[in-house]
Design an enzyme around this catalytic site. Sequence first.
Site, PDB file in Angstrom:
ATOM      1  NE  ARG A  36     -37.175  13.157 -36.199  1.00  0.00           N
ATOM      2  CZ  ARG A  36     -36.419  14.073 -35.620  1.00  0.00           C
ATOM      3  NH1 ARG A  36     -36.915  15.259 -35.360  1.00  0.00           N
ATOM      4  NH2 ARG A  36     -35.174  13.800 -35.289  1.00  0.00           N
ATOM      5  CE  LYS A 193     -15.356  23.733 -36.250  1.00  0.00           C
ATOM      6  NZ  LYS A 193     -15.693  24.893 -35.409  1.00  0.00           N
ATOM      7  N   GLY A 350     -27.808  13.436 -38.405  1.00  0.00           N
ATOM      8  CA  GLY A 350     -28.411  14.214 -39.488  1.00  0.00           C
ATOM      9  C   GLY A 350     -27.665  14.171 -40.817  1.00  0.00           C
ATOM     10  N   GLY A 373     -28.885  13.548 -31.596  1.00  0.00           N
ATOM     11  CA  GLY A 373     -28.164  13.584 -30.322  1.00  0.00           C
ATOM     12  C   GLY A 373     -28.220  12.282 -29.555  1.00  0.00           C
TER      13      GLY A 373
END
Length: 392
Positions: A36, A193, A350, A373
């Site tokens: 990063r 999921k 991720g 996100g």
Amino acid sequence: MAWKTLDDMDLAGKRVLVRVDINVPMEDGKVTDTTRIDRIVPTIQDIVKAGGSPIMLAHFGRPKGQYVPEMSLSPLVPYMSDATGHDVTFIERPSRDMIDALPATQVVLIENTRFTAMEEANDPQMAGFLASLGDIYCNDAFSAAHRAHASTEGVAKLLPNCAGRLMQAELSALEAALSTPKRPVVAVVGGAKVSTKLELLGNLVAKVDHLVIGGGMANTFLAAQGVNVGKSLCEHDLADTARDILAKAKDAGCDIVLPSDVVVAREFKAGADNETVAADACPEDAMILDAGPQSVARIDGILAQAKTLIWNGPLGAFEIEPFNAATNAAALAAAKLSKAGSLVSVAGGGDTVAALNGAGAAEDFTYISTAGGAFLEWMEGKTLPGVAALQS
């Protein structure tokens, strides 16, 4: 594109507030992965080259509006100096006078913006204070753009603003992949999921030509079609939702690709005894842990015809061998096509980055997003406050 870049701004002699994401992993006070930090270097160097002074704003961890010494940004200063090639001045409690006393092209890092609750509350008073520290606002933190915070959204509305190099690259890649893609478009969506990716799947079936579903999510779709998935990870309570998505895809002319063969095992551990069976032949006492070679061959064939690929999530339990085989094979096929210039491939999230790195495919993808996100919300078709603020 409705947002400006650094090239559109006169930076000479200006204090440029730059929102960066340097929320890097640390152990015993040392940074364990500088990715990063490395990715903000072009923005910092270009501002200095143009005669401006970058004043970096960043968060670190989740201090919840309190001062937490171990979440201070000060230990990052030597890493920032090494990466950018410039001395970095760390300021805990900034003022405009303090900043104006520094040389014209000084690189500055301000203490963790989340040490006050005003940051996450997007308090106008904090936004105003941050705006007083600079002349121009530059957002280079796409990964924080889904948050409407004082340093990502509030301050952007108070100063002339632009996107930094990383934000520019990210927005350009995502625009090319989802807003104005070359067709056919393929999306690979995996993970454990369905419940965590409902909005994503709902948005994608209307936008892509082929939707490859892998991981535990695929089991839920197989079960919804009446297939017995044995002891596999599966959200049986979402069978109706899965059938709705299949129906929407059919109406939209989107081809949903589920495994036709699967790799099953009786235990979830590295090197577990396993076998490959047809997708509808999972033994009662076994669990599906990966897609089989026939499924991978089908995915490879679809990728060979595609022009654009969006990838989020693995095709199997990629963390343990040999259940990383399908993810690795499909990722390497996509990487090869991307390297040859026939496929634009954009990946993010991720697990995705870890899986593509593990496969040795990441460096040949067209673009890998470091955002989690924010990348998902963009794929879901949501407006990101930090991006919208640059366009207003």
